[in-house]
Design a protein around this motif. Structure first.
Motif, mmCIF file in Angstrom:
data_model
loop_
_atom_site.group_PDB
_atom_site.id
_atom_site.type_symbol
_atom_site.label_atom_id
_atom_site.label_comp_id
_atom_site.label_asym_id
_atom_site.label_seq_id
_atom_site.Cartn_x
_atom_site.Cartn_y
_atom_site.Cartn_z
ATOM 1 N N VAL A 289 1.143 -0.721 0.144
ATOM 2 C CA VAL A 289 -0.191 -0.411 -0.027
ATOM 3 C C VAL A 289 0.881 1.692 0.107
ATOM 4 O O VAL A 289 0.638 2.146 -0.543
ATOM 5 C CB VAL A 289 -0.790 0.230 1.202
ATOM 6 N N GLN A 290 2.138 1.257 1.018
ATOM 7 C CA GLN A 290 2.716 2.568 1.070
ATOM 8 C C GLN A 290 3.370 2.621 -0.093
ATOM 9 O O GLN A 290 3.733 3.433 -0.639
ATOM 10 C CB GLN A 290 3.476 2.097 2.008
ATOM 11 N N VAL A 292 2.887 1.713 -3.051
ATOM 12 C CA VAL A 292 2.091 2.496 -4.223
ATOM 13 C C VAL A 292 1.787 3.836 -3.948
ATOM 14 O O VAL A 292 1.807 4.968 -5.347
ATOM 15 C CB VAL A 292 0.803 1.896 -4.093
ATOM 16 N N LYS A 293 1.158 4.616 -3.015
ATOM 17 C CA LYS A 293 0.643 5.984 -2.715
ATOM 18 C C LYS A 293 2.347 6.875 -3.356
ATOM 19 O O LYS A 293 2.379 7.492 -3.125
ATOM 20 C CB LYS A 293 0.712 6.394 -1.255
ATOM 21 N N GLY A 299 -3.482 6.946 -5.453
ATOM 22 C CA GLY A 299 -4.301 5.369 -5.497
ATOM 23 C C GLY A 299 -4.315 4.845 -7.120
ATOM 24 O O GLY A 299 -3.965 5.250 -7.651
ATOM 25 N N VAL A 303 -8.839 -2.733 -8.518
ATOM 26 C CA VAL A 303 -7.709 -3.378 -7.673
ATOM 27 C C VAL A 303 -8.561 -5.301 -8.100
ATOM 28 O O VAL A 303 -9.739 -4.883 -8.314
ATOM 29 C CB VAL A 303 -8.485 -3.265 -6.643
ATOM 30 N N LYS A 314 -7.427 -3.463 2.553
ATOM 31 C CA LYS A 314 -6.486 -2.835 1.803
ATOM 32 C C LYS A 314 -6.532 -1.955 0.243
ATOM 33 O O LYS A 314 -6.328 -1.264 -0.019
ATOM 34 C CB LYS A 314 -5.158 -3.119 1.914
ATOM 35 N N LEU A 318 -6.951 2.025 -1.066
ATOM 36 C CA LEU A 318 -6.416 2.751 -2.603
ATOM 37 C C LEU A 318 -7.202 2.616 -3.369
ATOM 38 O O LEU A 318 -6.172 3.388 -4.464
ATOM 39 C CB LEU A 318 -5.545 1.360 -2.656
ATOM 40 N N ARG A 320 -8.817 4.907 -6.191
ATOM 41 C CA ARG A 320 -9.543 6.445 -6.242
ATOM 42 C C ARG A 320 -11.194 6.929 -6.098
ATOM 43 O O ARG A 320 -11.629 5.864 -6.588
ATOM 44 C CB ARG A 320 -9.170 6.754 -7.683
ATOM 45 N N TYR A 325 -13.074 -2.254 -7.250
ATOM 46 C CA TYR A 325 -12.448 -3.500 -6.381
ATOM 47 C C TYR A 325 -12.980 -4.227 -6.790
ATOM 48 O O TYR A 325 -14.494 -4.352 -6.900
ATOM 49 C CB TYR A 325 -12.242 -3.094 -4.911
#
Length: 472
Positions: A289-290, A292-293, A299, A303, A314, A318, A320, A325
């Motif tokens: 997650v971190q 990707v950001k 985001g 997903v 998670k 992420l 937008r 998802y």
């Protein structure tokens, strides 16, 4: 040896004796019938020879000859019927197939002979050349799915091969056509029969292993990207298990749309092999997650999650605004060789409880996708056929190509399934029906040993065996 396995063992050992006993009983009954008839005719002769109605010796001889001939004819007729019954049972065509005798570990799988199916009305009979092996098949083996079918059963949902016969009112195919098909179980066998709505003619240049690697993975990837999430130019996608069959299909399909950024997670040993197929690749064990950001602070737009558990929350975090998802699997539930209720409970507990009001406020979409349910329970075979035609067109344009990890004989199904359990594959694992097994794997997966005694395996035994090299 559990009770179910013991029953199967006893049935296999006593079946020939019961068959002999049944045949002996039939012949005994025929002899008794003939003997009774002979006795009846004898009584008639004696009654006719009584003083009240004397019979000449020539008449008695003639009557006796007729009775003997009639009795012999009855015995021959009954014997012929019995012989015909035995021959017809013996002439029944058989095939090799992988049998799942019960839910559990690898020791529940066997390769054995079973009766060959014949096509019913509207069905196509296919001589199988290759079958696909998916993570879902592993979950089926463990009984780790909703409403699992009854065992014993033949696993497998996809195959490729040659049309061998067709049932009544079956049009659109000819004997000898090269086809790929979806099957509602029963795919891991030398012959399958499936409704024509689930059968498609293969492109001329496509090999049978490629076709078996194509259907489930590419159809699922295409429908999630384009029909559920509406992928367009400039969007971004996060896909888990990027080195697997679906992950590689997603990466290739994204490359057909300009300026699509693909984020992928995979085991570190796969990175070198798949680094060119995705834009950004992360180790599955780190905090993706971190990562990707750092690259995309807002985001991602899509997903695709086959893991479930904590990854659901998670993934939603992420997204937008207007992002989607999609959950299409739950492989985090599989940890050991057999079903783990602890892993099941842990995965369920970690799934973030979705608040519809929060989705409304954040402009996010959550969806699920099951290709097999779409086909076999919800009747969307026409929609799937349209997708297959589009994908074949992309294949003919050389824009996509299935990635085959390795080929395995039917008798090597345990080793193949262990490889997918270890997440060791890059692309699709294929069961090649015509491939000859190695001696080690053949003795491991066939129904009986050289001594003729059925072998019992204990879970974990595979860890002690030398892993044979696979074929690219």
């Amino acid at each position: 040896m559990d009770y179910e396995y013991s029953q199967m063992f006893l049935e296999s050992r006593t079946k020939p004796f019961h068959k002999f006993l049944s045949l002996f009983q039939k012949r005994t009954d025929s002899a008794h019938t003939a003997h009774s008839e002979f006795g009846r005719r004898k009584d008639q002769l004696q009654s006719r020879a009584s003083p009240s109605s004397p019979m000449k010796p020539t008449d008695m001889a003639k009557e006796g000859t007729e009775t003997t001939e009639e009795t012999e004819h009855m015995i021959e007729k009954n014997g012929a019927k019995e012989t015909e019954t035995v021959l017809s049972a013996g002439d029944a065509k058989e095939m090799r197939a992988v049998i799942l005798s019960g839910f559990g570990g690898l020791n529940k799988l066997r390769v054995t002979k079973k009766a060959m199916p014949e096509p019913q009305e509207g069905e196509v009979k296919i001589r199988v050349k290759a079958c696909g092996l998916n993570f879902l098949d592993l979950m089926v083996r463990q009984g780790n799915i909703d409403s699992p079918p009854k065992t014993p059963l033949v696993p497998g949902f996809e195959c490729s091969g040659i049309v061998e016969a067709m049932g009544e009112n079956t049009k659109g195919f000819e004997i000898g056509d090269r086809v790929v098909a979806f099957v509602n179980y029963n795919a891991w066998a030398e012959v399958v029969c499936t409704p024509l709505d689930y059968v498609y003619n293969m492109p001329d240049d496509m090999t049978f292993p490629e076709a078996a690697a194509f259907s489930m993975n590419f159809v699922a990837a295409y429908m999630m990207l384009f029909e559920v999430a509406n992928l367009r130019e400039g969007m971004s996608v996060l896909v888990h298990s990027a080195g697997g069959g679906v992950g590689q299909a997603v990466a290739q399909l994204c490359s057909t749309i300009p300026s699509v950024t693909v984020f992928g997670t995979a085991s570190s040993f796969k990175h070198e092999a798949i680094k060119d197929s995705v834009t950004h690749l992360f180790d599955r064990n780190i905090d993706y997650v971190q990562e990707v950001k750092k690259i995309s602070p807002e985001g991602v737009d899509i997903v695709l999650d086959c893991l479930s558990g904590e990854n659901t929350g998670k993934g939603l975090g992420l997204l937008r605004p207007l992002g989607t998802y999609i959950l299409y699997g739950s492989s985090n539930m599989v940890t050991g060789e057999t079903k783990s209720f602890f892993s099941l409970a842990k995965s369920w507990w970690q799934v973030e409880k979705v608040n519809p009001i929060k989705l409304y406020e954040e402009n996010k979409v959550i969806a699920g996708f099951s290709l097999l349910n779409l086909l076999f329970k919800q009747g969307r075979c026409g929609q799937v056929k349209t997708v297959v035609e589009k994908l074949f067109s992309l294949y003919n344009q050389k824009k996509i190509k299935p990635v085959v990890d390795s080929l395995w004989a039917l008798e090597e199904v345990k080793e193949a399934m262990q490889r997918i359990h270890d997440r060791g594959n890059i692309g699709k694992l294929i069961l090649d029906v015509e491939k000859s097994p190695t001696p080690l794997m053949a003795s491991d997966s066939t129904e009986t040993s050289e001594a003729g005694e059925e072998e019992e395996e204990h879970e974990g035994d595979n860890d002690n065996k030398e892993r044979m090299p696979f074929i690219q």
